[in-house]
Design an enzyme around this catalytic site. Structure first.
Site, PDB file in Angstrom:
ATOM      1  N   CYS A 342      45.780  32.152  40.163  1.00 21.22           N
ATOM      2  CA  CYS A 342      44.746  33.193  40.002  1.00 21.22           C
ATOM      3  C   CYS A 342      43.346  33.043  40.909  1.00 21.22           C
ATOM      4  CB  CYS A 342      44.475  33.620  38.731  1.00 21.22           C
ATOM      5  SG  CYS A 342      46.295  34.340  37.711  1.00 21.22           S
ATOM      6  N   PRO A 345      37.529  34.783  43.148  1.00 20.75           N
ATOM      7  CA  PRO A 345      37.107  34.966  44.510  1.00 20.75           C
ATOM      8  C   PRO A 345      37.352  33.518  45.293  1.00 20.75           C
ATOM      9  CG  PRO A 345      35.257  34.482  43.035  1.00 20.75           C
ATOM     10  CD  PRO A 345      36.529  34.576  42.240  1.00 20.75           C
ATOM     11  N   ASP A 504      44.179  29.130  36.434  1.00 23.65           N
ATOM     12  CA  ASP A 504      42.912  29.631  35.856  1.00 23.65           C
ATOM     13  C   ASP A 504      42.955  31.009  35.392  1.00 23.65           C
ATOM     14  OD1 ASP A 504      39.917  29.378  35.270  1.00 23.65           O
ATOM     15  OD2 ASP A 504      39.531  30.309  37.366  1.00 23.65           O
ATOM     16  N   CYS A 555      37.756  30.966  30.714  1.00 20.86           N
ATOM     17  CA  CYS A 555      36.313  31.035  30.592  1.00 20.86           C
ATOM     18  C   CYS A 555      36.099  31.760  29.191  1.00 20.86           C
ATOM     19  CB  CYS A 555      35.498  31.682  31.706  1.00 20.86           C
ATOM     20  SG  CYS A 555      36.046  33.085  32.014  1.00 20.86           S
TER      21      CYS A 555
HETATM   22  C1  LIG Z   1      39.273  33.860  36.220  1.00 24.79           C
HETATM   23  S1  LIG Z   1      39.440  34.686  37.642  1.00 24.79           S
HETATM   24  C2  LIG Z   1      39.950  33.439  38.615  1.00 24.79           C
HETATM   25  C3  LIG Z   1      38.659  32.653  39.133  1.00 24.79           C
HETATM   26  C4  LIG Z   1      39.179  31.883  40.217  1.00 24.79           C
HETATM   27  N1  LIG Z   1      40.053  30.953  39.870  1.00 24.79           N
HETATM   28  C5  LIG Z   1      37.714  31.016  41.127  1.00 24.79           C
HETATM   29  O1  LIG Z   1      37.492  30.112  40.537  1.00 24.79           O
HETATM   30  O2  LIG Z   1      37.333  31.488  41.734  1.00 24.79           O
HETATM   31  C6  LIG Z   1      41.022  35.449  37.179  1.00 24.79           C
HETATM   32  C7  LIG Z   1      41.768  36.149  38.549  1.00 24.79           C
HETATM   33  O3  LIG Z   1      43.322  36.354  38.168  1.00 24.79           O
HETATM   34  C8  LIG Z   1      43.399  37.684  38.846  1.00 24.79           C
HETATM   35  N2  LIG Z   1      44.748  38.205  38.085  1.00 24.79           N
HETATM   36  C9  LIG Z   1      44.819  38.797  36.957  1.00 24.79           C
HETATM   37  N3  LIG Z   1      45.952  39.108  36.823  1.00 24.79           N
HETATM   38  C10 LIG Z   1      47.028  38.735  37.745  1.00 24.79           C
HETATM   39  C11 LIG Z   1      48.208  38.490  38.364  1.00 24.79           C
HETATM   40  N4  LIG Z   1      49.009  39.295  37.543  1.00 24.79           N
HETATM   41  N5  LIG Z   1      48.555  37.777  39.560  1.00 24.79           N
HETATM   42  C12 LIG Z   1      47.745  37.601  40.346  1.00 24.79           C
HETATM   43  N6  LIG Z   1      46.401  37.379  39.965  1.00 24.79           N
HETATM   44  C13 LIG Z   1      45.963  37.873  38.889  1.00 24.79           C
HETATM   45  C14 LIG Z   1      42.311  38.542  38.859  1.00 24.79           C
HETATM   46  O4  LIG Z   1      42.295  39.434  40.028  1.00 24.79           O
HETATM   47  C15 LIG Z   1      41.236  37.391  38.862  1.00 24.79           C
HETATM   48  O5  LIG Z   1      40.742  37.459  40.143  1.00 24.79           O
END
Ligand SMILES: C[S@@+](CC[C@H](N)C(=O)[O-])C[C@H]1O[C@@H](n2cnc3c(N)ncnc32)[C@H](O)[C@@H]1O
Length: 638
Positions: A342, A345, A504, A555
């Protein structure tokens, strides 16, 4: 030595979650103005975070009432320093430190950094508070594996030293801290015989302003009458209030005229919710007519934090300390194949790629197309070529290959090695495209990500894609088709395809700060997050090879998404074991069981020894970070 240093610490740098600040200091007590005592009480910043009552009860049971109130208080203010990760593949930490120092002096990016006024930020100086602070800092130092006096000195240096300093923890030498200051008292200005001119901003806008942003037009909700461009206005925030139907809402018509009386929107609720003052960039009418731009430029802030917007692009990345730690805990090695499940950004993705010195493959996926473009842009800006970003629903990341024909087709659809060779030919020598699997078979990266509708290899172009490409030729590249190319879809990956996986996970984000409202999360929504995370974890476990590593992080302060996930993982997958983490600067996890729904539903957390292996960042602890959780699993033979 401690006495003097502690006074400095308490004066210039907020170190504990407990609010030691003498509240009167925050008020406008200017006797030359016509401020009444009640007005002084109104124009200050002292928010109380609202929780859903069942969630609050659950957290009080988990943390204890005192500790939870400290966490709650800490969440309403920003961390007292910004954390910068230096891209050491482009420059050295020392060079960046010098550049930042120069920028701070020459460009005035952060005023007042070196001169945080002891008068303004003085804490109540009684012995009890001093004792509490010491205990807290020592508590933090104790959980460091090398809790030596030397480490203690390092922490003291970090907290009391100059405005920019290197992170003192071993392994994090490429991280810089830039200190902010606050809370500051603000003299809210008025013309003689006039009431204070005001604007109200949305909660999201206020949270950004507390982190150092300006007030942009869309964040503005209301403004006093007769405000002209260049006027000084006090800024308060409208937060969600209980709605008629039992939910929460901000019942405020945008553009409404503030009278300075009790009939103003949220007049009582905005008491103690003043985040500073600034100068209007438009007249009142102009502000609500404009569609973009800065509406109010902040001149006095309750919290001053440096703004690094558009600075040293590609050389530095502003990132929360625990997020940097999570990438280190994964321990990615040069030449490995890593999956960031995940990723958008891309903060952790780029940190991982940097630790691998851009050698190997970091596959970064996210379900949002635009967010995948953000990852690609960040990777390009940081000159990291080992990152391959794709759009994929992480819940479907394991590709099911049913038979030989399927395998052949998968091979045909996309050859990732083309992309790899094209983008990182200099690293090819270090990339093992056919690393051996545990069972002796080869993992073929051709199979790892088969990308649909790839016009580059000419194998398959859908009708939609061909229509889009005609449009692109007519209209230009557009936001998502810039120099970094397009966000391609992935069909998922084969089991055991990766050496290491970072999950994450999307979560309730109840550790992010500053936060001015938390009641949107209910017990049901927290449980829904936990279910979603387990499903993602199930995928992660399948994708990592035996002998590999899975790191899970969130987080949030919610144990249901943290310790309870680890319990689920260890109970479900007997081949997983918790691994020690490096660096280790957070605290231990929660032991025992949590109770929800008036004690009717119990969830299991960790044993004492397991709790010592996970890493929990507490927003009210002396390190003053966001709330964050990290668990690292070693994967045994499956
Ligand atoms: C906590 S943020 C990740 C932050 C990232 N790891 C960083 O450090 O920049 C969670 C991310 O999970 C993505 N997300 C949510 N559900 C998802 C799914 N089913 N498959 C892939 N990505 C997903 C969201 O779009 C979001 O960008």
């Amino acid at each position: 030595m401690r006495g003097r240093e502690w006074r400095r610490l308490r004066g210039g740098f907020r170190i504990s979650g407990r609010c030691h600040f003498s509240k009167n200091k925050l008020l406008n007590m200017d006797s030359s103005s016509s401020s009444s005592f009640s007005e002084a009480q109104r124009y200050c910043y002292n928010p109380t975070l609202r929780w859903n009552s069942e969630v609050e009860e659950y957290f009080i049971k988990a943390y204890g009432a005192d500790h939870f109130s400290q966490i709650s208080e800490a969440l309403t203010r920003p961390s007292c320093y910004s954390c910068i990760r230096v891209n050491i593949l482009k420059c050295t930490t020392d060079t960046i430190m010098e550049k930042l120092k120069r920028l701070i002096v020459e460009e005035g990016i952060v005023d007042d950094l070196d001169h945080m006024s002891l008068e303004e930020t003085a804490y109540e100086g009684d012995e009890n508070n001093e004792g509490l602070g010491k205990e807290k800092l020592n508590g933090f130092l104790k959980i460091s594996p090398k809790g030596t006096p030397e480490d203690e000195e390092k922490s003291m240096e970090m907290l009391t030293g100059p405005s920019i300093c290197k992170c003192p923890f071993s392994g994090l030498e490429n991280v810089l801290f830039v200190k902010g200051s606050g809370p500051h008292s603000i003299q809210y200005r008025r013309q003689p015989n006039e009431s204070i001119k005001e604007v109200i901003v949305s909660r999201k806008c206020a949270e950004a302003v507390l982190r150092g942003a300006q007030i942009f037009v869309p964040g503005l909700l209301a403004c006093s009458a007769h405000v002209e461009k260049g006027d000084v206005v006090a800024v308060s925030v409208a937060t969600e209030q209980p709605g008629a139907g039992g939910g929460w809402s901000v019942d405020l018509t945008r553009g409404i005229v503030l009278q300075g009386s009790q009939t103003d929107p949220q007049y009582l609720e905005r008491k103690c919710m003043y985040i500073g003052q600034g100068i209007t960039q438009f007249s009142r009418a102009g502000m609500f007519r404009a569609s973009k731009g800065i509406a109010v430029e902040m001149t006095d802030r309750v919290y001053k934090l440096p703004s690094f917007h558009n600075l040293l692009g590609g050389e530095i990345f502003l990132q929360n300390l625990p997020s940097i730690v999570a990438a280190h805990v994964l321990e990615p090695q040069e030449g490995e194949q890593i999956l960031d499940m995940c990723a958008a950004p891309g903060g952790k993705t780029t940190a991982i790629a940097m630790l691998m010195r851009d050698k190997g493959i970091v596959v970064a996926v996210d379900r949002s197309h635009n967010k995948v473009m953000d990852i690609k842009k960040m990777a390009a800006e940081m000159d990291l070529t080992c990152i391959k970003a794709y759009r994929l629903d992480a819940l479907k990341s394991v590709r099911q290959i049913s038979n030989a024909t399927d395998v052949a087709e998968t091979n045909l659809e996309h050859d990732i090695s083309d992309t790899t060779v094209g983008n990182s030919s200099s690293n090819l020598g270090n990339v093992d495209l056919h690393s051996p699997n545990m069972d002796g078979s080869k993992i073929d990266l051709k199979l790892i990500s088969n990308v649909l509708s790839s016009s580059s290899n000419g194998l398959y172009i859908s009708k939609t894609e061909s229509r889009k490409s005609t449009q692109r030729m007519r209209n230009g590249p557009g936001r998502n088709h810039s120099i970094v190319g397009r966000a391609e879809n992935s069909n998922g990956f084969l089991p055991n395809a990766f050496d290491r996986v970072l999950l994450d996970a999307p979560c309730s984000a109840l550790g992010l700060r500053p936060r001015l409202f938390a009641a949107e999360e209910t017990i049901e929504s927290l449980q829904a997050h936990a279910r979603y995370q387990r499903r993602m974890f199930d995928q992660a476990v399948q994708l990592v090879r035996p002998g590999g590593v899975v790191v899970y992080s969130t987080c949030t302060i919610n144990p249901g998404e943290n310790e309870a996930l680890v319990r689920y993982a260890l109970d479900t997958y007997k081949f997983l074991t918790l691994a020690p983490q490096k660096p280790r600067i957070g605290g231990p996890g929660l032991v025992g069981k949590g109770k929800m729904f008036c004690g009717k539903h119990a969830e299991a957390w960790l044993t004492q020894s397991e709790a010592e292996l996970v890493q929990r960042f507490d927003p009210s602890a002396s390190l003053d970070t966001i709330g964050f959780f990290i668990a690292k699993f070693n994967v045994g033979p499956k």
